[in-house]
Design a protein around this motif. Structure first.
Motif, PDB file in Angstrom:
ATOM      1  N   ARG A  43      12.057  23.148 -22.520  1.00  0.00           N
ATOM      2  CA  ARG A  43      13.030  24.004 -21.837  1.00  0.00           C
ATOM      3  C   ARG A  43      14.022  24.556 -22.856  1.00  0.00           C
ATOM      4  O   ARG A  43      14.135  24.048 -23.968  1.00  0.00           O
ATOM      5  CB  ARG A  43      13.783  23.202 -20.763  1.00  0.00           C
ATOM      6  CG  ARG A  43      14.601  22.076 -21.346  1.00  0.00           C
ATOM      7  CD  ARG A  43      15.442  21.356 -20.296  1.00  0.00           C
ATOM      8  NE  ARG A  43      16.212  20.297 -20.912  1.00  0.00           N
ATOM      9  CZ  ARG A  43      15.762  19.079 -21.135  1.00  0.00           C
ATOM     10  NH1 ARG A  43      14.544  18.752 -20.759  1.00  0.00           N
ATOM     11  NH2 ARG A  43      16.517  18.171 -21.725  1.00  0.00           N
ATOM     12  N   PRO A  44      14.788  25.591 -22.493  1.00  0.00           N
ATOM     13  CA  PRO A  44      15.850  26.078 -23.366  1.00  0.00           C
ATOM     14  C   PRO A  44      16.930  25.018 -23.518  1.00  0.00           C
ATOM     15  O   PRO A  44      17.210  24.239 -22.599  1.00  0.00           O
ATOM     16  CB  PRO A  44      16.386  27.308 -22.625  1.00  0.00           C
ATOM     17  CG  PRO A  44      15.327  27.665 -21.629  1.00  0.00           C
ATOM     18  CD  PRO A  44      14.655  26.389 -21.269  1.00  0.00           C
ATOM     19  N   GLY A  45      17.586  24.995 -24.685  1.00  0.00           N
ATOM     20  CA  GLY A  45      18.675  24.063 -24.929  1.00  0.00           C
ATOM     21  C   GLY A  45      19.856  24.758 -25.569  1.00  0.00           C
ATOM     22  O   GLY A  45      19.749  25.890 -26.061  1.00  0.00           O
ATOM     23  N   GLY A 284      18.727  16.408 -11.050  1.00  0.00           N
ATOM     24  CA  GLY A 284      17.917  15.974 -12.180  1.00  0.00           C
ATOM     25  C   GLY A 284      18.416  16.431 -13.531  1.00  0.00           C
ATOM     26  O   GLY A 284      17.795  16.134 -14.550  1.00  0.00           O
ATOM     27  N   GLY A 285      19.540  17.162 -13.577  1.00  0.00           N
ATOM     28  CA  GLY A 285      20.076  17.624 -14.850  1.00  0.00           C
ATOM     29  C   GLY A 285      19.148  18.600 -15.547  1.00  0.00           C
ATOM     30  O   GLY A 285      18.325  19.271 -14.913  1.00  0.00           O
ATOM     31  N   ALA A 286      19.274  18.669 -16.864  1.00  0.00           N
ATOM     32  CA  ALA A 286      18.431  19.600 -17.627  1.00  0.00           C
ATOM     33  C   ALA A 286      16.959  19.280 -17.455  1.00  0.00           C
ATOM     34  O   ALA A 286      16.104  20.167 -17.506  1.00  0.00           O
ATOM     35  CB  ALA A 286      18.813  19.556 -19.105  1.00  0.00           C
ATOM     36  N   GLY A 287      16.634  18.006 -17.240  1.00  0.00           N
ATOM     37  CA  GLY A 287      15.232  17.622 -17.043  1.00  0.00           C
ATOM     38  C   GLY A 287      14.617  18.197 -15.787  1.00  0.00           C
ATOM     39  O   GLY A 287      13.397  18.258 -15.654  1.00  0.00           O
ATOM     40  N   GLY A 288      15.460  18.634 -14.850  1.00  0.00           N
ATOM     41  CA  GLY A 288      14.951  19.227 -13.625  1.00  0.00           C
ATOM     42  C   GLY A 288      14.894  20.733 -13.644  1.00  0.00           C
ATOM     43  O   GLY A 288      14.560  21.354 -12.636  1.00  0.00           O
TER      44      GLY A 288
END
Length: 453
Positions: A43-45, A284-288
Motif C-alpha cells: 500500500r502507499p505509505g 484496521g488502520g493502514a492494514g485495512g
C-alpha cells in the motif's frame, strides 16, 4: 464528490508492505518466532498514504513527492496513478520501503530499506504550488518539504504533519499536527509526569516557537489537544479501538486539511479529524486500506481477496461474503452490504463479470461495465474487497475464499440458494437479508424507460 476543494500534498512517499501470518513456534536455531503462511499486502505509505486517503474522500488531489527509477517507485506509481495526480521530484537513491511482519495482527519486526532523498525541486512543482489554495505538508525528513520551503513560505500550508526527521513548519501554517512523542521532542522541555499537562505545555511552546496559528497534539485513543498558545481544547475520541494504529496520523492530517480547505474552522477540523482517525483505527488502520481500481494492488480478483481473508483469519476474525451483479447500485444494495459487513470483520463482495451478467440478464445488461461496478463497490466504506467471477454462480470463488458467512438478498428463497450446501462443507452459513421495500434494479430500469417515453 462535488463541492470538495482540491488539495495539494507535499511530502515524502514510502512504499509499505505487511506480511501477515501465524506464529506458533520458535525457530530451532534462535529464540525468535517463526511466522508462517504469510499473506502480503502492499500500500502507499508516508505522504503517499495521506494523499491517497484524501483522494478516497472524493477530493481532487495532487501529490508532489520524490520518486525514482527503482522497482519500489514503479510499484507506488501504479498504486497511486488511478487515484490522484503525481508531480515527481528527483530522488537520489531508491524509494524508502517499510515492511512489517505481523503474527495474528501483532507486529513482530519491521524491515526498512531504501535511502532515497529528494535531490531538488522542479519548476513543475513550484508552478503547482503557486495557485494552490489548500496545501498539506507531510514531512518525513527526506527532502521534499525542504526543497520547496521557499515556495511553501510564500503561501503557508493549511496543515503541516511533522515527523522526527523533518524540519520545522513554515511560519504562518494554520495547523500543525505532531503526535505526543513528536511534540515532546520538538518542544525540548522538561516534563512533569502529567501527560495531558505536558502536551498542553508542549503545544503552547510550539505555537510560539514555530509562529503558527495552532498546534494539535494527537493523543491516540485519548483524541487530540488543540492549542492556539493558551487555554487548550481537548477533543476526545468517541471510542477506543484496540486495532492497528499505523497510519492514524496520516488519516488525521488528510481529514483536517480537507475540512479546512472546505471552509471549516480549526476546531471543527480537529474534531472531524479525531473522529476520522478513530474510525480508521477501528477499521484496521493502514492494514485495512483497500484500492478502488482494478490495477496492481487493488482487491478485485480472488487472489488479492484471499490475502485479505488470510489476514483477517490470522487474527481470529469472521469473513463475510456477499454476491450479485450490482449493475445499478441502489439503496437496497447499500443497505444489504452494510448489514452484511456488521456480521463479521471483513466483507468480500463477489461480482459477476460482464459475460456472466449477459448470460443471466440478457444482451442489454450490464448497463455499467465491470470496471465501473467494482469501482463503485470499492468506494463503499462497508466493502473491504471485491472479487470477480465469470461463471453463472460463484461456487468456485466461494470454495477458494471459504467465507464463514455468505449473504444474499431476501428476494431469493432457500431453494434458489445453491451456495448454502457448499458453505456447509467447511462449517459456513448462508443467510438471507431483506432488501429495502420497493428497491430493485429491474424496477429502477422500468422507471427510467417509462420516463424516456
Amino acid at each position: 464528490m462535488p463541492g470538495k476543494a482540491p488539495l495539494v500534498v507535499v511530502g515524502d512517499a514510502l512504499l509499505d508492505r505487511d506480511l501477515t501470518g501465524t506464529a506458533e513456534r520458535l525457530a530451532p536455531d534462535a529464540p525468535v518466532p517463526v511466522v508462517a503462511d504469510c499473506a502480503q499486502r502492499t500500500r502507499p505509505g508516508g505522504a503517499a498514504l495521506t494523499a491517497y486517503l484524501a483522494a478516497r474522500d472524493g477530493r481532487e488531489v495532487t501529490l508532489i513527492t520524490g520518486l525514482g527509477d527503482d522497482p519500489a517507485s514503479a510499484e507506488l506509481r501504479q498504486l497511486l496513478s488511478p487515484e490522484l495526480k503525481l508531480i515527481e521530484l528527483p530522488l537520489t537513491g531508491a524509494l524508502p520501503e517499510k515492511t512489517r511482519v505481523l503474527a495474528r495482527g501483532s507486529p513482530v519486526v519491521r524491515l526498512d530499506r531504501g535511502t532515497g532523498r529528494v535531490r531538488e525541486a522542479t519548476e513543475e512543482a513550484r508552478e503547482a504550488l503557486r495557485p494552490a489554495s489548500a496545501v498539506l505538508v507531510s514531512d518525513y525528513g527526506r527532502g521534499a518539504a525542504d526543497s520547496l520551503r521557499d515556495a511553501l513560505a510564500e503561501r503557508p500550508p493549511l496543515v503541516w504533519d511533522p515527523h522526527p526527521r523533518g524540519g520545522p513548519p513554515v511560519p504562518g501554517t494554520r495547523l500543525v499536527s505532531p503526535a505526543r512523542s513528536e511534540a515532546r521532542a520538538f518542544a525540548d522541555q522538561e516534563g512533569n509526569g502529567n501527560p495531558l499537562r505536558d502536551a498542553a505545555r508542549d503545544a503552547a511552546a510550539l505555537v510560539r516557537q514555530w509562529r503558527v496559528a495552532a498546534v494539535a497534539v494527537t493523543l491516540g485513543s485519548s483524541g487530540a489537544l488543540l492549542s492556539y498558545g493558551e487555554h487548550p481544547l481537548l477533543v476526545p475520541a468517541g471510542a477506543a479501538h484496540p486495532g492497528d494504529t499505523c497510519g492514524a496520523g496520516d488519516r488525521f492530517a488528510a481529514t483536517a486539511a480537507g475540512l479546512l480547505a472546505d471552509g471549516a474552522l480549526v476546531g471543527e477540523a480537529v474534531e472531524g479529524a479525531v473522529a476520522a482517525a478513530t474510525e480508521f483505527v477501528g477499521a484496521g488502520g493502514a492494514g485495512g486500506v483497500t484500492h478502488a481500481d482494478s490495477g496492481p494492488g487493488s482487491l478485485t480478483d480472488s487472489a488479492d481477496a484471499r490475502d485479505l481473508v488470510t489476514r483477517v483469519r490470522a487474527t481470529g476474525g469472521t469473513v463475510v461474503a456477499a454476491g450479485g451483479c450490482f449493475d445499478l447500485l441502489h439503496a437496497g444494495h447499500v443497505g444489504l452490504l452494510q448489514a452484511a459487513r456488521r456480521l463479521g470483520d471483513c466483507l468480500v463482495v463477489c461480482v459477476n463479470s460482464d459475460a456472466s451478467v449477459r448470460r443471466r440478464k440478457g444482451p442489454e445488461r450490464p448497463v455499467n461495465p465491470l470496471a465501473d461496478r467494482t469501482r463503485v463497490l470499492n468506494a463503499l466504506a462497508c466493502v473491504d474487497a471485491v472479487a470477480v467471477f465469470d461463471e453463472d454462480t460463484p461456487e468456485r470463488l466461494l470454495a477458494d475464499l471459504r467465507p464463514d458467512i455468505w449473504v444474499k438478498g431476501g428476494d431469493y428463497s432457500g431453494a434458489d440458494l445453491p451456495e448454502a450446501a457448499l458453505l456447509q462443507e467447511w462449517g459456513g452459513q448462508a443467510v438471507l437479508l431483506p432488501y429495502l421495500d420497493g428497491r430493485s434494479s429491474t424496477a429502477l430500469m422500468a422507471r427510467v424507460r417509462e420516463g424516456a417515453r
